[in-house]
Design a protein around this motif. Structure first.
Motif, PDB file in Angstrom:
ATOM      1  N   ALA A  29       0.880  -1.185   0.000  1.00 38.75           N
ATOM      2  CA  ALA A  29       0.000   0.000   0.000  1.00 38.75           C
ATOM      3  C   ALA A  29       0.904   1.217   0.000  1.00 38.75           C
ATOM      4  CB  ALA A  29      -0.902   0.005   1.219  1.00 38.75           C
ATOM      5  N   TYR A  30       0.432   2.264  -0.650  1.00 37.23           N
ATOM      6  CA  TYR A  30       1.291   3.456  -0.788  1.00 37.23           C
ATOM      7  C   TYR A  30       0.537   4.744  -0.465  1.00 37.23           C
ATOM      8  CZ  TYR A  30       2.996  -0.222  -3.904  1.00 37.23           C
ATOM      9  OH  TYR A  30       3.373  -1.428  -4.422  1.00 37.23           O
ATOM     10  N   SER A  51       8.307  -0.809  -4.398  1.00 39.24           N
ATOM     11  CA  SER A  51       7.624  -0.977  -5.683  1.00 39.24           C
ATOM     12  C   SER A  51       6.788   0.270  -5.992  1.00 39.24           C
ATOM     13  CB  SER A  51       6.732  -2.223  -5.669  1.00 39.24           C
ATOM     14  OG  SER A  51       5.930  -2.249  -4.500  1.00 39.24           O
ATOM     15  N   ALA A  52       6.641   1.166  -5.018  1.00 39.69           N
ATOM     16  CA  ALA A  52       6.040   2.486  -5.283  1.00 39.69           C
ATOM     17  C   ALA A  52       6.792   3.180  -6.410  1.00 39.69           C
ATOM     18  CB  ALA A  52       6.085   3.349  -4.021  1.00 39.69           C
ATOM     19  N   SER A  53       8.084   2.906  -6.479  1.00 45.52           N
ATOM     20  CA  SER A  53       8.913   3.489  -7.542  1.00 45.52           C
ATOM     21  C   SER A  53       8.370   3.106  -8.926  1.00 45.52           C
ATOM     22  CB  SER A  53      10.359   2.983  -7.381  1.00 45.52           C
ATOM     23  OG  SER A  53      11.200   3.522  -8.367  1.00 45.52           O
ATOM     24  N   ASN A  54       7.875   1.850  -9.044  1.00 48.52           N
ATOM     25  CA  ASN A  54       7.315   1.387 -10.310  1.00 48.52           C
ATOM     26  C   ASN A  54       5.864   1.834 -10.462  1.00 48.52           C
ATOM     27  OD1 ASN A  54       8.912  -1.332  -9.034  1.00 48.52           O
ATOM     28  ND2 ASN A  54       9.640  -0.591 -11.002  1.00 48.52           N
ATOM     29  N   SER A  76       1.239   8.371   4.836  1.00 52.31           N
ATOM     30  CA  SER A  76      -0.128   8.337   4.293  1.00 52.31           C
ATOM     31  C   SER A  76      -0.811   7.022   4.664  1.00 52.31           C
ATOM     32  CB  SER A  76      -0.114   8.471   2.765  1.00 52.31           C
ATOM     33  OG  SER A  76       0.653   9.574   2.372  1.00 52.31           O
ATOM     34  N   VAL A  77      -0.067   5.915   4.567  1.00 53.72           N
ATOM     35  CA  VAL A  77      -0.629   4.600   4.894  1.00 53.72           C
ATOM     36  C   VAL A  77      -0.917   4.506   6.393  1.00 53.72           C
ATOM     37  CG1 VAL A  77      -0.058   2.112   5.025  1.00 53.72           C
ATOM     38  CG2 VAL A  77       0.404   3.404   2.918  1.00 53.72           C
ATOM     39  N   VAL A  78       0.037   4.943   7.205  1.00 57.86           N
ATOM     40  CA  VAL A  78      -0.134   4.840   8.660  1.00 57.86           C
ATOM     41  C   VAL A  78      -1.388   5.595   9.111  1.00 57.86           C
ATOM     42  CG1 VAL A  78       0.871   5.521  10.890  1.00 57.86           C
ATOM     43  CG2 VAL A  78       2.301   4.391   9.162  1.00 57.86           C
TER      44      VAL A  78
END
Ligand code: KIV
Length: 270
Positions: A29-30, A51-54, A76-78
């Motif tokens: 999750a991002y 993988s947020a980079s992708n 943001s996720v927290v």
């Protein structure tokens, strides 16, 4: 214990799940909006993956994402989560070869995002960093097998540890990470038999991605399993939705409604 009954997932809860043979569910999750849905659905672990980079930034590899960007995604996720354990990837360049830098990066992630643990790629070569981070009281998740931050060393994203020498090193590294005190390990894209062997030898949970079903849990990249990424089709990926086409069709309908003056109608205005 059904997963939704657990009030808060901790590293201790994950160990209990392994002992009871209850599989651990993990997704990446991002951002706040998705993390809220995943947490509400009862996911055990949310990985703020590099993988947020992708999938978020559109890079070819995970290497370009920065520590500041990872902290932004993690915070943001927290903010969305009340139940899941939130684990954050230490990005490329924030820990390799320097355990003091690894600790400083970890402290920034923990202080600025409020996450619960960090993940890092590698075995023996990152042991000093694992020790230092653990000595500061931060739980560490290991990551072995296909480690995307080393893609230029591997040269390809094919299945890892098919050869005996690499498989032997992977087993040694898994034990080393467990002995160092890691609370769990991700095994990515390795033969199912090897992953099953590692999971049965270790007391800590082993979470697989492309590592078969003899491990203690599974992780997928959210955008892949929801079908946002059409061009990525590894054998291990199960798609639960086809969001690329669904979103495209909905946006197409909106465009048509705007152009034809159908939207907004009388009830949709003041
Ligand atoms: O960054 C990521 O999404 C990951 C998973 C593939 C385990 O590390």
């Amino acid at each position: 214990m059904g997963s939704k009954e657990i009030k808060k997932v901790t590293t201790h809860v994950l160990h209990e799940m392994k002992e009871k043979g209850e599989r651990i569910s993990m997704l990446t999750a991002y951002d706040y909006s998705f993390a809220r849905i995943l947490d509400d659905a009862g996911i055990d672990v949310l990985l703020v993956g590099d993988s947020a980079s992708n999938v978020m930034a559109g890079h070819q590899t995970t290497l370009p994402i920065t520590l500041d960007q990872m902290i932004y995604h993690a915070a943001s996720v927290v903010r969305a989560v009340s139940r899941a354990l939130v684990v954050v990837d230490l990005p490329f360049g924030s820990y390799q070869g320097n355990s003091k830098e690894a600790l400083n990066s970890t402290i920034r992630i923990m202080k600025e995002s409020g996450a619960h643990a960090v993940k890092m790629e590698g075995g023996k070569e990152v042991k000093e960093s694992v020790d230092r981070i653990l000595s500061a009281g931060v739980p560490v998740m290991g990551h072995l097998g296909l480690t995307p931050q080393s893609i230029y060393k591997f040269g390809t994203y094919v299945v890892r540890a098919k050869e005996e020498t690499e498989a032997k090193k992977l087993i040694e590294d898994a034990h080393l990470l467990e002995d160092a005190g890691c609370f769990a390990i991700v095994l990515e894209k390795i033969p199912a038999k090897l992953a099953g062997r590692v999971a049965s030898e270790l007391k800590i949970p082993v979470i697989g991605i492309g590592a078969g079903n003899k491990v203690d849990g599974q992780v997928l990249v959210l955008h892949d399993m929801l079908g946002f990424t059409k061009q990525f089709n590894p054998r291990f990926l199960r798609r639960y939705l086809n969001l690329y086409d669904e979103v495209k069709a909905s946006v197409g309908k909106y465009i048509k409604d705007v152009k034809s003056l159908d939207f907004p109608n009388d009830r949709e205005q003041y």
